[in-house]
Scaffold this active site. Structure first.
Site, PDB file in Angstrom:
ATOM      1  CB  SER A   1      19.609 -42.815 -26.173  1.00  0.00           C
ATOM      2  OG  SER A   1      18.827 -41.619 -26.239  1.00  0.00           O
TER       3      SER A   1
ATOM      4  CE  LYS B   1      17.872 -41.490 -21.724  1.00  0.00           C
ATOM      5  NZ  LYS B   1      18.741 -42.253 -23.126  1.00  0.00           N
TER       6      LYS B   1
END
Length: 834
Positions: free
Chosen positions: A718, A761
């Site tokens: 990511s 996140k």
């Protein structure tokens, strides 16, 4: 063999219905009269010839039967004796005279009067009649011998073989027949037919008595054997008592406990077999101790006792709301789970798995579910468990063997339907002693745990009524088959405002009580709590927040105690004895005085914690340097990362050095992240013209990619767009915006692929004060799980290609420039063409 009517008479007599008895002609029968109508009928009969008509009523429970509720065939009887008793009832002795059939019934003066037709029969003898009489006489004698309720001499003397009708009535009256069968005999007026029917009934009754006698013989032999065993057992008890080995009542108690424990058949047989072995062992032997411990464990495990489950959804909702703030979707899922259990009569045991960072309330949610359902709650910590025997137990052949933790938890709960919390299920490991996660496969499968077998108990135990709740920080360390048996529910963490509410509702009152303070001694303002949340904690949960709140309370408690007078020995019940030693006398004298004079003690004032003075309690802020204070820098990009303890931010730095095209990565990056860096570099090379770079720029430089906090391993795809942005910024010499964070996987062609852990996140970005985030386009569907406050305070950009990322993240858009304007300190290398 023939019987013919000789005469027919009609009589008008008082009629009395009788219960549970059929009176035959020629029989003397006593009974008690208590009903008012029956008493009046009896008095009328005594006054008018002492004859009365007795007929049985259909239903004995009816006190005042109607004529249609009484059999139409009865017996004309003579009243031999009537005696009135002190309780008002009349005891009557009657003698049956002949059968009668009711023609009509009238109700006169509170009793029935019936018109009854009687018949007399004339019987012509013959060989067939003689044979029938002889058969019935012989059968009846055999019946009397087999029956224990009749006296043989009396019954043999009572029968009259010379009168077939009287013989049939005598035998029928003394047979153990039902009221309906006796009434059937009474309604047969023909003596020959009646005698034939009696012969058939005698055959059936004799066969019954023979079967009963056979069964009684077997029972008697078994009873004799049991009495013999009882005698020998009592003798053994007496011998052992004389030997000083104690009485055997202990075994009787164990047997009684086994019989009342509610064990299934196989467990019951196993326990009784073990008890018999224990009785034959010397009490002081080691094997006796093993057997006794085994029986104690079998009896300690709940086999039938269960908690009455509460299935009130409103009650459960109130419990969840009062115990936890936020977590709306989690609470909704738990209520759905409870709703299904209410609709299904016998629901199978379900397994929930709460996955999330530490301190978000996974364990306390399990406790709330137990409270909401009225079940017992037990917690089993699986962290560090690496032995299969911890789950299944040890065989009894091992010294010090014990059942597995599951059976021990069932004993601790005391009911067969508790809530068992399997805490830290992701922290299990395996070694040469087996894999405990494999042993859990059977436990956590509703189709298999009905017959869970512990190695120690060695009998099947039903775990299907247990509600299992597992907790974990991560899923990837849990084996796939075990994950498949659980329903995963994710807890991502709390926003700043949720933490504020949790602190106000739960943490502050809890610490207030735990530190012995009162509300008039300390007060937390919202600004103070927010300052504490932002400046001293940076986590997904609230565990550190509670710890810091406790630190503030302890400092206030210290100030309060310093301002209070010291306790003196004079206030104690026992006075201090005076010592002869001068030194000791001085010590006692000093102890009897206050250590600090009242005027020298500091004055305590109510503490109010605000944003301005929170540092006075906790010192300088731990997280002062936030992302919002960062400047736009070349080659430095803020990325969003997922960790086991929640989301976090990760800065990626890139430096351009002289070299020959080497790509260096540092910061303890995993294989996948290193591959992402190479993919990002390939993308940048493919976009060299747009970035204003010569086609062979990579031949003259080395690129160093570094991710700080090198002691922490980092991996995953990511960070792809973060690495590409940092490399592009460093090469194009365009600063990256410091208020933007990003996450996304990159392909060689620059496509941005979706990532996981989006909620964690974004919560981390919100905690760190980031105002904009760049996310993959395919993750836009995951916005439904993001709290509204995060979506409101952050500007989210969803992109599908890396070109869009650069336009949003760089301070200015790259503009392609002629290659000769780019200067390198290294000498150009000759281009090699293939």
């Amino acid at each position: 063999m023939l019987a013919s009517k000789e005469r027919t008479d009609t009589k008008r007599l008082p009629m009395m219905p009788i219960r549970d008895v059929v009176i035959f002609p020629h029989m003397m029968t006593p009974f008690v009269v208590g009903r008012e109508s029956s008493v009046r009928a009896l008095e009328e009969a005594n006054a008018t010839g002492k004859q009365i008509f007795l007929a049985t009523q259909h239903d004995a429970s009816i006190d005042e039967p109607r004529p249609d509720e009484i059999f139409t065939v009865g017996t004309v009887a003579n009243i031999v004796q009537s005696l009135k008793q002190p309780d008002g009832n009349i005891k009557v002795l009657v003698e049956g005279v002949e059968r009668g059939k009711v023609i009509s019934v009238s109700d006169e003066d509170g009793f029935f009067r019936a018109v009854v037709k009687t018949s007399a029969f004339r019987i012509e003898g013959g060989p067939q009649l003689d044979a029938l009489v002889s058969r019935v006489t012989t059968q009846f004698e055999q019946y009397v011998k087999l029956s224990q309720n009749l006296n043989y001499e009396t019954m043999v003397a009572a029968i009259r073989p010379d009168d077939p009708g009287k013989l049939a009535d005598t035998v029928g009256a003394n047979l153990q027949l039902t009221i309906e069968e006796k009434q059937e005999l009474l309604e047969i007026f023909d003596p020959i037919d009646r005698l034939t029917r009696v012969a058939e009934m005698l055959d059936i009754e004799i066969e019954k008595l023979q079967v009963d006698r056979t069964i009684q013989g077997r029972v008697k032999r078994q009873m004799e054997r049991a009495q013999k065993e009882y005698y020998l057992n009592e003798k053994i008890k007496a011998i052992q008592k004389e030997l000083g080995r104690g009485e055997k009542s202990e075994y009787d108690e164990l047997k009684k406990k086994i019989e009342t424990a509610g064990m299934p058949k196989d467990a019951f047989e196993k326990a009784m077999s073990e008890l018999r072995r224990l009785e034959n062992m010397p009490p002081m032997s080691a094997e006796s101790t093993v057997s006794r411990n085994y029986l104690d464990w079998l009896l300690a495990v709940p086999w039938k006792k269960a908690s009455k489950e509460i299935r009130d959804l409103n009650f459960a909702k109130d419990i969840l709301e009062s115990d936890h703030y936020g977590l709306d979707k989690i609470k909704e899922r738990i209520l759905e789970f409870l709703a299904v259990r209410r609709l299904v009569e016998k629901p199978k045991g379900s397994i929930l798995c709460f996955v999330g960072p530490p301190g978000v309330g996974k364990t306390s949610l399990g406790m709330s579910i137990a409270k909401a359902t009225g079940r017992e709650f037990v917690r089993l910590s699986l962290g560090g468990v690496r032995d299969e025997a911890e789950i299944r137990g040890h065989r009894r052949t091992y010294i010090g063997a014990l059942p597995g933790q599951l059976i021990q938890m069932m004993k601790k709960a005391g009911t067969k339907n508790p809530v068992i919390m399997l805490d830290e299920i992701d922290k299990m490991s395996m070694d040469f002693r087996g894999d405990p996660s494999a042993a859990l496969l059977e436990v956590l499968d509703p189709a298999q745990n009905t017959s869970f077998q512990d190695h120690y108990l060695d009998v099947e135990y039903d775990l299907s009524n247990v509600l299992f709740i597992a907790t974990a920080n991560v899923l990837h360390t849990i084996p796939g088959p075990l994950q498949d048996r659980m329903e995963v529910i994710r807890l991502s963490g709390y926003t700043e405002l949720e933490k504020l509410e949790i602190a106000k509702r739960f943490l502050v009152p809890k610490q207030l009580e735990g530190n012995g303070l009162k509300t008039d001694q300390i007060e937390f303002e919202d600004s103070g709590l927010l300052a504490l949340i932002n400046g001293y904690t940076r986590e997904a949960g609230v565990r550190n927040l509670e710890r810091e709140v406790g630190n503030v309370f302890r400092k206030v408690a210290r100030s309060l105690v310093m301002s209070m007078p010291m306790d003196t020995p004079a206030e104690e019940e026992k006075p201090v004895k005076k010592s002869k030693s001068k030194k000791k006398a001085e010590i006692v004298d000093i102890a009897s005085k206050e250590a600090v004079p009242a005027e020298a003690r500091p004055e305590f004032k109510k503490a109010t914690v605000t944003a301005e003075n929170v540092h006075e309690f906790l010192g300088p802020e731990k997280y002062r340097d936030t992302v919002t204070e960062r400047k736009n820098e070349i080659g430095s990009t803020t990325g969003l990362a997922w960790t086991e303890v929640g989301g976090s931010i990760l800065t990626t730095e890139v430096s351009i050095l002289e070299g020959r095209g080497k790509l260096t990565t540092t910061g303890k990056l995993g294989d996948v992240m290193q591959e992402s860096a190479q993919a990002a570099m390939s993308y940048v090379r493919s976009r060299a013209h747009q970035l204003g770079l010569p086609r062979d720029f990579y031949r003259h430089i080395d690129i160093h990619v570094h991710v700080p906090e090198g002691a922490i391993p980092k991996d995953g795809p990511s960070a792809g767009i973060t690495l590409a942005t940092s490399i592009s910024s460093a090469l194009a010499k365009i600063p990256v915006r410091g208020d933007v964070a990003m996450t996304g996987e990159i392909t060689l062609r620059g496509k941005v692929l979706p990532i996981g852990g989006l909620k964690e996140k974004l919560l981390a970005a919100h905690r760190f004060g980031i105002t904009e985030a760049i996310l993959p386009k395919d993750n836009e569907k995951d916005l439904v799980d993001i709290p509204d406050i995060v979506k409101k305070n952050m500007k989210l950009h969803f992109v599908a290609h890396m070109d869009e990322v650069l336009k949003l993240a760089l301070e200015s858009e790259p503009v392609g420039i002629p290659p000769h304007t780019i200067e390198y300190s290294a000498k150009p290398v000759e281009d090699i063409r293939h």
